[in-house]
Design an enzyme around this catalytic site. Structure first.
Site, PDB file in Angstrom:
ATOM      1  N   HIS A  84      20.432  26.315 -25.838  1.00  0.00           N
ATOM      2  CA  HIS A  84      20.018  26.087 -24.624  1.00  0.00           C
ATOM      3  C   HIS A  84      19.509  27.280 -23.850  1.00  0.00           C
ATOM      4  CE1 HIS A  84      21.023  24.277 -20.407  1.00  0.00           C
ATOM      5  NE2 HIS A  84      20.655  25.674 -20.096  1.00  0.00           N
ATOM      6  N   GLU A  85      20.237  28.469 -23.961  1.00  0.00           N
ATOM      7  CA  GLU A  85      19.814  29.776 -23.564  1.00  0.00           C
ATOM      8  C   GLU A  85      18.617  30.341 -24.260  1.00  0.00           C
ATOM      9  OE1 GLU A  85      20.995  30.265 -20.779  1.00  0.00           O
ATOM     10  OE2 GLU A  85      22.620  28.737 -20.709  1.00  0.00           O
ATOM     11  N   HIS A 120      15.406  28.870 -22.945  1.00  0.00           N
ATOM     12  CA  HIS A 120      14.875  29.565 -21.789  1.00  0.00           C
ATOM     13  C   HIS A 120      13.961  30.435 -21.761  1.00  0.00           C
ATOM     14  CE1 HIS A 120      16.794  27.009 -18.751  1.00  0.00           C
ATOM     15  NE2 HIS A 120      18.282  27.076 -19.274  1.00  0.00           N
TER      16      HIS A 120
END
Length: 164
Positions: free
Chosen positions: A69-70, A73
Site C-alpha cells: 500500500h505504502e 504511493h
C-alpha cells in the site's frame, strides 16, 4: 524484525520494475511512526514510515497489505507526478495490477489507545469533579486560574488523579 519488512519493500519495488519495465529510486525506510497509522509514504522525501507496534502485532497482514500500500504511493508519485489523488486511479492501478491486492484505503488493526492521566480539580459546589489534562494542570501550576461556571470560585487541585 525490520529485515522482513525491508525485504518486502524491496520485493514490492522489484515487482513494480518488472511490471512497468523501468527502475524506481528506493526510499529510506523508517520505523518512527506511532499512533493509529500503520504506515505513511512521504512522497517528496521518498520516505516510508511504518508503525513498529502495529507491525509487531499484525506482521503477516502488514507485510501482505500495508507495505505494498505504502510502496504503491511512492511508485505512483514517481510514475505520474504530484498531481494525482492519494488513493486515486493511478494508485489503485498499481495495487490491482502490480501487487494483485484490493486497493483498501484503511487498515483494520486493533489499536490500543494510550492511557491518559487526569488531574481532579474541585470547587465548593457539590459533585464538582473537573478532570484536567496534564497540559491544563501544568498551566495551573504556572499560575493560570480556572473558575467554576456555577459558583465562580477558583478550581483547586484535589491531589487526586485518574487514569483513563
Amino acid at each position: 524484525m525490520h529485515e522482513q519488512l525491508n525485504s518486502r519493500v524491496e520485493t514490492c519495488y522489484l515487482q513494480a520494475e518488472t511490471f512497468f519495465k523501468r527502475t524506481f529510486k528506493r526510499p529510506v525506510v523508517s520505523f518512527q511512526l506511532r499512533g493509529q497509522k500503520a504506515g505513511v509514504a512521504h512522497l517528496h522525501e521518498n520516505l516510508l514510515r511504518f508503525n513498529p507496534q502495529l507491525y509487531q502485532e499484525n506482521a503477516e497482514d502488514f507485510l501482505r497489505q500495508t507495505v505494498p500500500h505504502e510502496v504503491a504511493h511512492l511508485v505512483a508519485h514517481q510514475l505520474f507526478g504530484g498531481g494525482i489523488q492519494p488513493h486515486g486511479e493511478e494508485w489503485q492501478l498499481i495495487m490491482r495490477g502490480v501487487y494483485e491486492l484490493p486497493p483498501n484505503r484503511c487498515h483494520t488493526y486493533a489499536v490500543q489507545r494510550r492511557s491518559v492521566i487526569r488531574y481532579i480539580y474541585r470547587c465548593p459546589c457539590p459533585d464538582s469533579d473537573f478532570p484536567f489534562t496534564s497540559q491544563r494542570h501544568s498551566m495551573v501550576r504556572k499560575g493560570r486560574r480556572y473558575l467554576c461556571r456555577r459558583c465562580r470560585e477558583p478550581l483547586m487541585f484535589s491531589g487526586e488523579t485518574r487514569t483513563e
